[in-house]
Write an enzyme that holds these catalytic residues in place. Structure first.
Site, mmCIF file in Angstrom:
data_model
loop_
_atom_site.group_PDB
_atom_site.id
_atom_site.type_symbol
_atom_site.label_atom_id
_atom_site.label_comp_id
_atom_site.label_asym_id
_atom_site.label_seq_id
_atom_site.Cartn_x
_atom_site.Cartn_y
_atom_site.Cartn_z
ATOM 1 N N LEU A 151 0.846 -1.325 0.024
ATOM 2 C CA LEU A 151 -0.010 0.038 -0.075
ATOM 3 C C LEU A 151 1.093 1.273 -0.139
ATOM 4 C CD1 LEU A 151 -3.100 0.382 -0.108
ATOM 5 C CD2 LEU A 151 -2.925 1.118 2.442
ATOM 6 N N ARG A 153 2.277 4.420 -2.665
ATOM 7 C CA ARG A 153 1.853 5.797 -3.435
ATOM 8 C C ARG A 153 0.661 5.060 -4.364
ATOM 9 N NH1 ARG A 153 7.361 7.869 -3.307
ATOM 10 N NH2 ARG A 153 7.709 6.018 -4.722
ATOM 11 N N ILE A 154 1.276 4.049 -5.201
ATOM 12 C CA ILE A 154 0.241 3.483 -6.408
ATOM 13 C C ILE A 154 -0.687 2.613 -5.596
ATOM 14 C CG2 ILE A 154 0.255 2.093 -8.455
ATOM 15 C CD1 ILE A 154 3.107 3.122 -9.028
ATOM 16 N N SER A 173 1.150 -4.609 4.098
ATOM 17 C CA SER A 173 2.300 -3.660 4.093
ATOM 18 C C SER A 173 3.278 -4.343 5.199
ATOM 19 C CB SER A 173 1.991 -2.332 4.190
ATOM 20 O OG SER A 173 1.688 -1.568 2.868
ATOM 21 N N ARG A 174 4.644 -3.648 5.553
ATOM 22 C CA ARG A 174 5.335 -4.072 6.580
ATOM 23 C C ARG A 174 4.944 -3.559 7.935
ATOM 24 N NH1 ARG A 174 10.773 -2.503 3.824
ATOM 25 N NH2 ARG A 174 9.298 -0.869 3.009
ATOM 26 N N SER A 175 3.945 -2.409 7.719
ATOM 27 C CA SER A 175 3.417 -1.802 9.015
ATOM 28 C C SER A 175 2.000 -1.489 8.688
ATOM 29 C CB SER A 175 4.229 -0.909 9.760
ATOM 30 O OG SER A 175 4.364 0.395 8.565
ATOM 31 N N ILE A 229 1.014 -5.017 -11.684
ATOM 32 C CA ILE A 229 1.669 -3.705 -12.286
ATOM 33 C C ILE A 229 2.812 -3.268 -11.712
ATOM 34 C CG2 ILE A 229 -0.742 -2.855 -12.987
ATOM 35 C CD1 ILE A 229 1.292 -1.501 -9.892
ATOM 36 N N ARG A 231 6.563 -5.420 -10.626
ATOM 37 C CA ARG A 231 7.522 -6.064 -11.229
ATOM 38 C C ARG A 231 7.402 -7.427 -11.445
ATOM 39 N NH1 ARG A 231 8.565 -1.517 -12.957
ATOM 40 N NH2 ARG A 231 10.632 -0.371 -12.457
ATOM 41 N N ASP A 255 1.265 -6.591 -16.233
ATOM 42 C CA ASP A 255 1.824 -5.488 -17.183
ATOM 43 C C ASP A 255 3.447 -5.762 -17.177
ATOM 44 O OD1 ASP A 255 2.055 -3.147 -18.679
ATOM 45 O OD2 ASP A 255 2.642 -2.132 -16.932
ATOM 46 N N GLU A 260 11.389 -9.570 -19.013
ATOM 47 C CA GLU A 260 10.943 -8.669 -19.998
ATOM 48 C C GLU A 260 12.055 -7.930 -20.790
ATOM 49 O OE1 GLU A 260 8.337 -6.372 -17.503
ATOM 50 O OE2 GLU A 260 9.468 -4.511 -18.045
ATOM 51 N N HIS A 278 4.392 -3.531 -20.477
ATOM 52 C CA HIS A 278 4.705 -2.634 -19.391
ATOM 53 C C HIS A 278 4.574 -1.231 -19.937
ATOM 54 C CE1 HIS A 278 8.291 -2.092 -16.477
ATOM 55 N NE2 HIS A 278 7.249 -1.065 -16.199
HETATM 56 P P1 NAP Z 1 6.153 3.036 -3.116
HETATM 57 O O1 NAP Z 1 5.245 4.293 -2.672
HETATM 58 O O2 NAP Z 1 7.624 3.488 -2.701
HETATM 59 O O3 NAP Z 1 5.444 1.919 -2.417
HETATM 60 C C1 NAP Z 1 5.975 0.586 -2.479
HETATM 61 C C2 NAP Z 1 5.439 -0.470 -1.644
HETATM 62 O O4 NAP Z 1 6.388 -1.532 -1.667
HETATM 63 C C3 NAP Z 1 5.097 -0.026 -0.154
HETATM 64 O O5 NAP Z 1 3.951 -0.415 0.112
HETATM 65 C C4 NAP Z 1 6.248 -0.722 0.679
HETATM 66 O O6 NAP Z 1 5.468 -1.126 1.703
HETATM 67 C C5 NAP Z 1 6.401 -1.859 -0.341
HETATM 68 N N1 NAP Z 1 7.942 -2.555 -0.014
HETATM 69 C C6 NAP Z 1 8.709 -1.739 -0.292
HETATM 70 N N2 NAP Z 1 10.131 -2.595 0.185
HETATM 71 C C7 NAP Z 1 9.545 -3.689 0.590
HETATM 72 C C8 NAP Z 1 9.835 -4.922 1.250
HETATM 73 N N3 NAP Z 1 11.447 -5.012 1.369
HETATM 74 N N4 NAP Z 1 9.113 -5.964 1.492
HETATM 75 C C9 NAP Z 1 7.934 -5.550 1.305
HETATM 76 N N5 NAP Z 1 7.253 -4.812 0.756
HETATM 77 C C10 NAP Z 1 8.207 -3.462 0.552
HETATM 78 O O7 NAP Z 1 6.175 3.001 -4.444
HETATM 79 P P2 NAP Z 1 5.264 3.211 -5.697
HETATM 80 O O8 NAP Z 1 5.339 4.574 -6.302
HETATM 81 O O9 NAP Z 1 3.955 2.966 -5.371
HETATM 82 O O10 NAP Z 1 5.509 2.069 -6.898
HETATM 83 C C11 NAP Z 1 5.628 0.830 -6.760
HETATM 84 C C12 NAP Z 1 6.190 0.070 -7.663
HETATM 85 O O11 NAP Z 1 5.244 -0.008 -8.851
HETATM 86 C C13 NAP Z 1 7.538 0.586 -8.188
HETATM 87 O O12 NAP Z 1 8.630 0.320 -7.431
HETATM 88 C C14 NAP Z 1 7.446 0.201 -9.537
HETATM 89 O O13 NAP Z 1 8.318 -1.087 -9.565
HETATM 90 C C15 NAP Z 1 6.104 -0.355 -9.757
HETATM 91 N N6 NAP Z 1 5.816 0.556 -11.245
HETATM 92 C C16 NAP Z 1 5.324 -0.068 -12.353
HETATM 93 C C17 NAP Z 1 4.880 0.739 -13.441
HETATM 94 C C18 NAP Z 1 4.347 0.041 -14.679
HETATM 95 O O14 NAP Z 1 4.730 0.642 -15.676
HETATM 96 N N7 NAP Z 1 3.659 -0.991 -14.622
HETATM 97 C C19 NAP Z 1 4.890 2.140 -13.210
HETATM 98 C C20 NAP Z 1 5.179 2.666 -12.050
HETATM 99 C C21 NAP Z 1 5.730 1.886 -10.817
HETATM 100 P P3 NAP Z 1 5.658 -0.567 2.985
HETATM 101 O O15 NAP Z 1 4.549 0.177 3.144
HETATM 102 O O16 NAP Z 1 5.938 -1.610 4.113
HETATM 103 O O17 NAP Z 1 6.926 0.135 3.220
#
Ligand code: NAP
Length: 312
Positions: A151, A153-154, A173-175, A229, A231, A255, A260, A278
């Site tokens: 949970l 940003r996305i 989520s981790r918390s 969506i 990785r 996606d 890929e 993607h």
């Molecule tokens: P974000 O705000 O940093 O959110 C990342 C989430 O991952 C948080 O919920 C975080 O959990 C969790 N997380 C981080 N490290 C972790 C770990 N070691 N174990 C378990 N959970 C972990 O990132 P975002 O902006 O939402 O983007 C998320 C991802 O979407 C990106 O990193 C990217 O790979 C992918 N993405 C894909 C596309 C596409 O074109 N398909 C486009 C944009 C992004 P906590 O809440 O516990 O911290």
């Protein structure tokens, strides 16, 4: 000022802006760094990176004067951030500006799979409707119990959208986070057990490798749908394929893939998947915003100011 290198397949607009603002030198890929003269490599102070190939310490060592790697994209799992940090290199990404597009796409994939849109369209195109056959009924998406794995940003934008679809929301989520009453689960298996469908929105990289394990997929069960969506590395792809082929999972909307742009051919033979190349952030509006943020980060670091969106 030293040179700015731009690596990756930039749009004409972004390439023009990088050229106009920074007099950037363009290279197709990281391998092409080896073709630069030692003087040009030593003179590079900034790297505008658009790509998913690993950018590790060995690459950074080819550019000893590098001060900033500005990634085009929010996911920076291809970049060895600790290696950059020990070398004094700032790494930046492009968060927030792509949230809407990626969240929209996740919802689209969930609807597409529950309603079997690909199959229905194929039915029409093949002339089967005109031959008198109604397409088989699908499943309702509104009101399903959906788990968001990550949970951030996305993930939050996805959950907000699904709330409007009257879905019952759960997340891992981790918390625990402040939410409007969504249910937190401390591990992905517990999350999968509690929901109908799972949407994967965590970061990629070694820490989340295979987080959607065979056990998570089994816990979701044969009525479940997985949308990814995030990785490809986050899902045990072999287990996912086994489940989709054997009826242990109803469908998947993907996606992103391991390896890929090469996609396991087993996916291509499946009727119960929606497969996208993607394209999560691939709209003209969002790509323009990502490019602008990448350049703001370059400008800030080169001018000696803090980066706008640093990751280290
Ligand atoms: P974000 O705000 O940093 O959110 C990342 C989430 O991952 C948080 O919920 C975080 O959990 C969790 N997380 C981080 N490290 C972790 C770990 N070691 N174990 C378990 N959970 C972990 O990132 P975002 O902006 O939402 O983007 C998320 C991802 O979407 C990106 O990193 C990217 O790979 C992918 N993405 C894909 C596309 C596409 O074109 N398909 C486009 C944009 C992004 P906590 O809440 O516990 O911290």
């Amino acid at each position: 000022m030293g040179k700015v290198l731009a690596i990756g397949p930039y749009s004409d607009r972004d390439a023009a802006a990088l050229r106009d603002d920074f007099d950037a030198v363009f290279l197709p890929g990281l391998d092409d760094l080896a073709g630069l003269s030692p003087e040009d490599r030593a003179g590079a102070v900034a790297l505008a990176y658009l790509g998913h190939h690993p950018l590790d310490g060995a690459v950074m060592d080819q550019l000893p004067g590098l001060r900033v790697i500005a990634n085009f994209g929010v996911g920076f799992d291809a970049i060895d951030v600790p290696a950059a940090t020990v070398r004094g290199i700032t790494v930046t990404n492009t968060p927030e500006v792509l949230n809407d597009d990626v969240a929209d796409l996740a919802v689209a994939l969930l609807i597409a799979e529950n309603r079997r849109l690909n199959g229905a369209e194929g039915w029409l195109r093949a002339g089967r409707w005109a031959q008198g056959g109604d397409y088989p009924v699908a499943r309702k998406m509104s009101g399903r119990r959906v788990g968001i794995l990550g949970l951030g940003r996305i993930g939050r934008e996805i959950a907000d959208r699904l709330a409007a679809f009257k879905c019952e929301l759960h997340y891992f989520s981790r918390s625990e986070k402040p939410t409007p009453g969504w249910t937190w689960h401390a591990d992905p298996v517990a999350l999968a057990r509690a929901v109908d469908d799972l949407v994967v929105a965590v970061v990629g990289g070694p820490d989340t490798q295979g987080l959607v394990s065979a056990e998570v997929i089994a816990a979701l069960g044969p009525d479940g749908i997985i949308v990814n969506i995030a990785r490809g590395s986050v899902i045990n792809e072999a287990a996912l394929l086994d489940a989709l082929e054997g009826g242990a999972l109803r469908g998947a909307g993907l996606d992103v893939f391991r390896g890929e742009p090469h996609v396991d051919p087993r996916f291509l033979a499946l009727p119960n998947v929606t497969l996208l190349p993607h394209v999560g952030s691939a709209t003209a509006e969002t790509r323009a915003a990502m490019g602008a943020l990448q350049r703001q980060n370059l400008r800030a670091v080169l001018d000696g100011r803090p980066a706008v969106t640093p990751v280290n």
